[in-house]
Design a protein around this motif. Sequence first.
Motif, PDB file in Angstrom:
ATOM      1  N   LYS A 158     -45.863  56.698  27.611  1.00 17.78           N
ATOM      2  CA  LYS A 158     -44.500  56.654  27.080  1.00 17.78           C
ATOM      3  C   LYS A 158     -44.482  57.357  25.723  1.00 17.78           C
ATOM      4  CE  LYS A 158     -43.883  51.899  28.752  1.00 17.78           C
ATOM      5  NZ  LYS A 158     -43.493  50.550  28.303  1.00 17.78           N
ATOM      6  N   LYS A 159     -43.282  57.568  25.233  1.00 12.23           N
ATOM      7  CA  LYS A 159     -43.118  58.042  23.866  1.00 12.23           C
ATOM      8  C   LYS A 159     -43.391  56.859  22.931  1.00 12.23           C
ATOM      9  CE  LYS A 159     -39.755  61.560  25.068  1.00 12.23           C
ATOM     10  NZ  LYS A 159     -40.069  61.550  26.493  1.00 12.23           N
ATOM     11  N   ILE A 160     -43.515  57.148  21.645  1.00 10.94           N
ATOM     12  CA  ILE A 160     -43.751  56.088  20.662  1.00 10.94           C
ATOM     13  C   ILE A 160     -42.543  55.988  19.741  1.00 10.94           C
ATOM     14  CG2 ILE A 160     -45.169  55.333  18.705  1.00 10.94           C
ATOM     15  CD1 ILE A 160     -47.564  56.629  20.076  1.00 10.94           C
ATOM     16  N   PHE A 161     -42.107  54.774  19.531  1.00  9.07           N
ATOM     17  CA  PHE A 161     -41.023  54.491  18.605  1.00  9.07           C
ATOM     18  C   PHE A 161     -41.615  53.700  17.447  1.00  9.07           C
ATOM     19  CE2 PHE A 161     -38.068  51.369  16.929  1.00  9.07           C
ATOM     20  CZ  PHE A 161     -37.058  52.196  16.484  1.00  9.07           C
ATOM     21  N   ILE A 162     -41.299  54.110  16.215  1.00  7.47           N
ATOM     22  CA  ILE A 162     -41.814  53.413  15.042  1.00  7.47           C
ATOM     23  C   ILE A 162     -40.649  52.939  14.186  1.00  7.47           C
ATOM     24  CG2 ILE A 162     -43.278  53.562  12.986  1.00  7.47           C
ATOM     25  CD1 ILE A 162     -44.746  55.911  14.386  1.00  7.47           C
ATOM     26  N   ASP A 163     -40.621  51.653  13.928  1.00  6.75           N
ATOM     27  CA  ASP A 163     -39.638  51.059  13.023  1.00  6.75           C
ATOM     28  C   ASP A 163     -40.324  50.855  11.679  1.00  6.75           C
ATOM     29  OD1 ASP A 163     -37.487  49.639  11.867  1.00  6.75           O
ATOM     30  OD2 ASP A 163     -38.267  47.732  12.623  1.00  6.75           O
ATOM     31  N   ILE A 164     -39.939  51.661  10.681  1.00  5.05           N
ATOM     32  CA  ILE A 164     -40.521  51.542   9.344  1.00  5.05           C
ATOM     33  C   ILE A 164     -39.626  50.620   8.528  1.00  5.05           C
ATOM     34  CG2 ILE A 164     -41.375  52.742   7.307  1.00  5.05           C
ATOM     35  CD1 ILE A 164     -41.547  55.288   9.033  1.00  5.05           C
ATOM     36  N   TYR A 165     -40.216  49.555   8.024  1.00  2.00           N
ATOM     37  CA  TYR A 165     -39.480  48.503   7.327  1.00  2.00           C
ATOM     38  C   TYR A 165     -40.250  48.057   6.097  1.00  2.00           C
ATOM     39  CZ  TYR A 165     -42.991  45.175   8.745  1.00  2.00           C
ATOM     40  OH  TYR A 165     -44.174  44.516   8.882  1.00  2.00           O
ATOM     41  N   THR A 166     -39.624  47.195   5.299  1.00  2.00           N
ATOM     42  CA  THR A 166     -40.326  46.459   4.248  1.00  2.00           C
ATOM     43  C   THR A 166     -39.880  45.001   4.336  1.00  2.00           C
ATOM     44  OG1 THR A 166     -38.611  46.809   2.580  1.00  2.00           O
ATOM     45  CG2 THR A 166     -40.393  48.452   2.680  1.00  2.00           C
ATOM     46  N   GLU A 184     -52.743  50.711  18.652  1.00  2.00           N
ATOM     47  CA  GLU A 184     -52.597  50.334  20.063  1.00  2.00           C
ATOM     48  C   GLU A 184     -51.706  51.332  20.804  1.00  2.00           C
ATOM     49  OE1 GLU A 184     -52.704  45.515  20.222  1.00  2.00           O
ATOM     50  OE2 GLU A 184     -51.125  46.414  18.978  1.00  2.00           O
ATOM     51  N   ALA A 185     -50.605  51.727  20.183  1.00  2.00           N
ATOM     52  CA  ALA A 185     -49.679  52.669  20.821  1.00  2.00           C
ATOM     53  C   ALA A 185     -50.328  54.027  21.054  1.00  2.00           C
ATOM     54  CB  ALA A 185     -48.418  52.822  19.971  1.00  2.00           C
ATOM     55  N   SER A 186     -51.066  54.516  20.064  1.00  2.00           N
ATOM     56  CA  SER A 186     -51.700  55.822  20.219  1.00  2.00           C
ATOM     57  C   SER A 186     -52.800  55.772  21.283  1.00  2.00           C
ATOM     58  CB  SER A 186     -52.220  56.366  18.893  1.00  2.00           C
ATOM     59  OG  SER A 186     -53.126  55.497  18.298  1.00  2.00           O
ATOM     60  N   GLU A 187     -53.507  54.641  21.387  1.00  2.00           N
ATOM     61  CA  GLU A 187     -54.509  54.480  22.448  1.00  2.00           C
ATOM     62  C   GLU A 187     -53.845  54.457  23.828  1.00  2.00           C
ATOM     63  OE1 GLU A 187     -57.901  54.500  22.477  1.00  2.00           O
ATOM     64  OE2 GLU A 187     -57.675  55.123  20.391  1.00  2.00           O
ATOM     65  N   LEU A 188     -52.733  53.729  23.942  1.00  2.00           N
ATOM     66  CA  LEU A 188     -52.021  53.670  25.220  1.00  2.00           C
ATOM     67  C   LEU A 188     -51.498  55.053  25.608  1.00  2.00           C
ATOM     68  CD1 LEU A 188     -50.057  50.329  24.798  1.00  2.00           C
ATOM     69  CD2 LEU A 188     -51.801  50.819  26.531  1.00  2.00           C
ATOM     70  N   ALA A 189     -51.010  55.800  24.627  1.00  4.68           N
ATOM     71  CA  ALA A 189     -50.503  57.153  24.898  1.00  4.68           C
ATOM     72  C   ALA A 189     -51.614  58.056  25.435  1.00  4.68           C
ATOM     73  CB  ALA A 189     -49.882  57.744  23.642  1.00  4.68           C
ATOM     74  N   LYS A 190     -52.850  57.794  25.019  1.00  8.88           N
ATOM     75  CA  LYS A 190     -53.989  58.604  25.476  1.00  8.88           C
ATOM     76  C   LYS A 190     -54.517  58.153  26.836  1.00  8.88           C
ATOM     77  CE  LYS A 190     -55.664  59.342  20.797  1.00  8.88           C
ATOM     78  NZ  LYS A 190     -56.655  58.899  19.820  1.00  8.88           N
ATOM     79  N   SER A 208     -49.290  47.597  17.362  1.00  6.84           N
ATOM     80  CA  SER A 208     -49.707  48.401  16.213  1.00  6.84           C
ATOM     81  C   SER A 208     -49.680  49.883  16.584  1.00  6.84           C
ATOM     82  CB  SER A 208     -51.121  48.009  15.775  1.00  6.84           C
ATOM     83  OG  SER A 208     -52.059  48.455  16.736  1.00  6.84           O
ATOM     84  N   PHE A 209     -49.684  50.740  15.570  1.00  7.02           N
ATOM     85  CA  PHE A 209     -49.723  52.176  15.827  1.00  7.02           C
ATOM     86  C   PHE A 209     -51.015  52.543  16.556  1.00  7.02           C
ATOM     87  CE2 PHE A 209     -50.729  56.575  14.876  1.00  7.02           C
ATOM     88  CZ  PHE A 209     -49.599  57.185  15.406  1.00  7.02           C
TER      89      PHE A 209
END
Length: 177
Positions: free
Chosen positions: A48-56, A36-42, A33-34
């Motif tokens: 690491k950098k964050i990659f986001i795949d925006i989908y429907t 989780e990623a933002s917590e890991l980045a902190k 999840s975003f």
Amino acid sequence: MKKINNSFIKYTLLLSIVLFSLHTSAQEVEWISFKEASELAKTDASPKKIFIDIYTDWCGWCKKMDKDTFQNAEVAKYMSEHYYMVKLDGEGAEPIEYKGKTFKFVPSGRKGYHEFAAALMNGKMSYPTTVFLDEELNMLSPVPGYQKPVAFLQIAKYFGDNIHKKKDWKTYAAKSK
């Protein structure tokens, strides 16, 4: 009872080892999840950098990119090593905190959209769109549309290897061909 041939046992054992090693060497992207990623980045010592795949859910090109691009072994390996991988439903309902603001689902038309997805795509609601963020969660770039594995990897390396800090995209893309 029939005796089993030793060479058959050796062959079966060797085949099992080879198949097991092939299975375990195949890398898959681990989507988080975003939040989780933002917590890991902190908290990670080497974020690491964050990659986001925006989908429907209804997007055919999104599904094709999942199958063709993100399941490609070379792409999966590179992305897992250099990025926290986030899937973001452009029509998702869960609120998302980003840089002190809470982004929510907005009912609109037949379904609606998520404010965070709209913000990341600069209001251009096009699926799939992939977004690259740096280690401090600053946007590097949104990339709209389906990307084949080779083209996608070129873009991912441009940001993942910090080439974007030294070269503009046109120069890099021209020399990468």
